[in-house]
Write a protein that holds these residues in place. Structure first.
Motif, short mmCIF file in Angstrom:
data_model
loop_
_atom_site.label_atom_id
_atom_site.label_comp_id
_atom_site.label_asym_id
_atom_site.label_seq_id
_atom_site.Cartn_x
_atom_site.Cartn_y
_atom_site.Cartn_z
N SER A 205 -16.25 7.44 85.08
CA SER A 205 -14.94 6.78 85.79
C SER A 205 -13.77 7.69 85.95
CB SER A 205 -14.54 5.70 84.75
OG SER A 205 -15.83 4.81 84.38
N ILE A 206 -13.80 8.77 85.28
CA ILE A 206 -12.86 9.59 85.36
C ILE A 206 -12.63 10.17 86.68
CG2 ILE A 206 -12.00 11.86 84.71
CD1 ILE A 206 -12.72 11.12 81.74
N TRP A 207 -13.72 10.77 87.40
CA TRP A 207 -13.50 11.45 88.54
C TRP A 207 -13.24 10.39 89.81
CZ3 TRP A 207 -16.46 10.31 92.89
CH2 TRP A 207 -17.77 9.83 92.62
N PRO A 208 -13.71 9.20 89.84
CA PRO A 208 -13.20 8.45 91.10
C PRO A 208 -11.72 8.20 90.96
CG PRO A 208 -14.79 7.11 89.94
CD PRO A 208 -14.60 8.50 89.18
N VAL A 209 -11.16 7.93 89.73
CA VAL A 209 -9.84 7.77 89.52
C VAL A 209 -8.86 9.12 89.98
CG1 VAL A 209 -7.89 7.58 87.71
CG2 VAL A 209 -9.95 6.15 87.65
N GLY A 210 -9.55 10.24 89.59
CA GLY A 210 -9.02 11.38 89.81
C GLY A 210 -8.78 11.48 91.18
N TRP A 211 -10.11 11.47 92.02
CA TRP A 211 -10.11 11.46 93.51
C TRP A 211 -9.34 10.58 94.37
CZ3 TRP A 211 -11.32 15.60 95.92
CH2 TRP A 211 -12.43 16.61 95.23
N SER A 212 -9.27 9.37 93.75
CA SER A 212 -8.32 8.37 94.51
C SER A 212 -6.72 8.78 94.21
CB SER A 212 -8.53 7.00 93.76
OG SER A 212 -7.98 6.99 92.50
N ILE B 203 -5.90 12.10 94.04
CA ILE B 203 -5.58 13.22 94.96
C ILE B 203 -5.59 12.66 96.22
CG2 ILE B 203 -6.83 15.10 95.72
CD1 ILE B 203 -7.78 15.53 92.88
N TRP B 204 -6.42 11.93 96.86
CA TRP B 204 -6.51 11.68 98.02
C TRP B 204 -5.47 10.39 98.70
CZ3 TRP B 204 -12.41 10.41 98.18
CH2 TRP B 204 -13.11 11.46 98.19
N MET B 205 -5.14 9.56 97.80
CA MET B 205 -4.19 8.65 98.20
C MET B 205 -4.47 8.01 99.34
SD MET B 205 -2.39 8.44 95.41
CE MET B 205 -0.91 7.83 95.40
N LYS B 206 -5.75 7.60 99.66
CA LYS B 206 -6.04 7.00 100.88
C LYS B 206 -6.16 5.55 100.40
CE LYS B 206 -6.32 10.56 103.53
NZ LYS B 206 -5.74 10.88 104.66
N LEU B 207 -6.22 4.58 101.39
CA LEU B 207 -6.45 3.06 101.19
C LEU B 207 -7.80 2.77 100.57
CD1 LEU B 207 -5.20 0.27 101.24
CD2 LEU B 207 -6.08 0.36 103.63
N CYS B 208 -8.88 3.54 101.27
CA CYS B 208 -10.16 3.07 100.85
C CYS B 208 -10.43 3.65 99.41
CB CYS B 208 -11.16 3.66 101.92
SG CYS B 208 -11.42 5.47 101.69
N SER B 209 -9.90 4.67 99.17
CA SER B 209 -10.16 5.43 97.76
C SER B 209 -9.31 4.21 96.66
CB SER B 209 -9.90 6.51 97.35
OG SER B 209 -8.34 6.85 97.62
N PRO C 75 -11.12 0.75 91.81
CA PRO C 75 -11.16 -0.50 91.00
C PRO C 75 -12.36 -1.14 91.10
CG PRO C 75 -8.99 -0.38 92.11
CD PRO C 75 -9.94 0.62 92.70
N ILE C 76 -13.06 -1.38 92.19
CA ILE C 76 -14.37 -1.92 92.23
C ILE C 76 -15.45 -1.18 91.37
CG2 ILE C 76 -16.29 -2.61 94.03
CD1 ILE C 76 -14.11 -2.97 95.96
N TRP C 77 -15.16 0.13 91.66
CA TRP C 77 -16.12 0.86 90.88
C TRP C 77 -16.14 0.88 89.36
CZ3 TRP C 77 -19.28 5.14 92.75
CH2 TRP C 77 -19.75 6.18 91.70
N LEU C 78 -14.84 0.65 88.86
CA LEU C 78 -14.47 0.61 87.64
C LEU C 78 -15.11 -0.58 87.05
CD1 LEU C 78 -11.19 2.11 87.24
CD2 LEU C 78 -13.13 3.33 86.66
N LEU C 79 -14.79 -1.81 87.67
CA LEU C 79 -15.17 -3.20 87.42
C LEU C 79 -16.96 -3.21 87.31
CD1 LEU C 79 -14.39 -6.06 86.79
CD2 LEU C 79 -14.57 -6.35 89.36
N PHE C 80 -17.46 -2.52 88.05
CA PHE C 80 -18.83 -2.45 88.50
C PHE C 80 -19.30 -1.93 86.79
CE2 PHE C 80 -22.76 0.23 88.47
CZ PHE C 80 -23.54 -0.57 88.90
N TYR C 81 -18.62 -0.85 86.44
CA TYR C 81 -19.11 -0.05 85.10
C TYR C 81 -18.89 -1.04 83.90
CZ TYR C 81 -20.67 4.37 86.63
OH TYR C 81 -21.23 5.58 87.22
#
Length: 98
Positions: free
Chosen positions: A38-45, A47-53, A58-64
């Motif tokens: 869960s840490i790496w997608p939060v970090g990437w989002s 860093i990128w600050m893109k709408l898709c990320s 949050p969908i990724w985190l909800l899945f977990y």
């Protein structure tokens, strides 16, 4: 190759009694792999600050989070009261928070 087949044979023929691991990193969180994943997608989002990320993270985190509920149901069936006591002491994914 033969060594791998030997391991598979031992696993199938001599199933060891399963033991609930409660020490080490499992003494801090019940699902340390999900914490790490869960840490790496939060970090990437961040860093990128893109709408898709920002939408997918949050969908990724909800899945977990949903996955942990299903896993814990099976662990309660397998380990019973021992796992229920463990759940009372140790947080699900984030130490000291959740």
């Amino acid at each position: 190759m033969i060594l791998s087949l030997r391991r598979i044979y031992r696993f199938l023929m001599f199933k060891e009694e399963k033991k609930l691991v409660k020490d080490g990193v499992y003494g801090l969180v019940r699902h340390p792999l999900y914490l790490g994943d869960s840490i790496w997608p939060v970090g990437w989002s961040l860093i990128w600050m893109k709408l898709c990320s920002l939408i997918l993270t949050p969908i990724w985190l909800l899945f977990y989070i949903i996955t942990t509920f299903y896993e814990e149901r099976g662990l309660e069936e397998e380990f019973g009261d021992e796992y229920r006591e463990y759940k009372k002491r140790v947080r699900r994914i984030i130490p000291l928070v959740y």
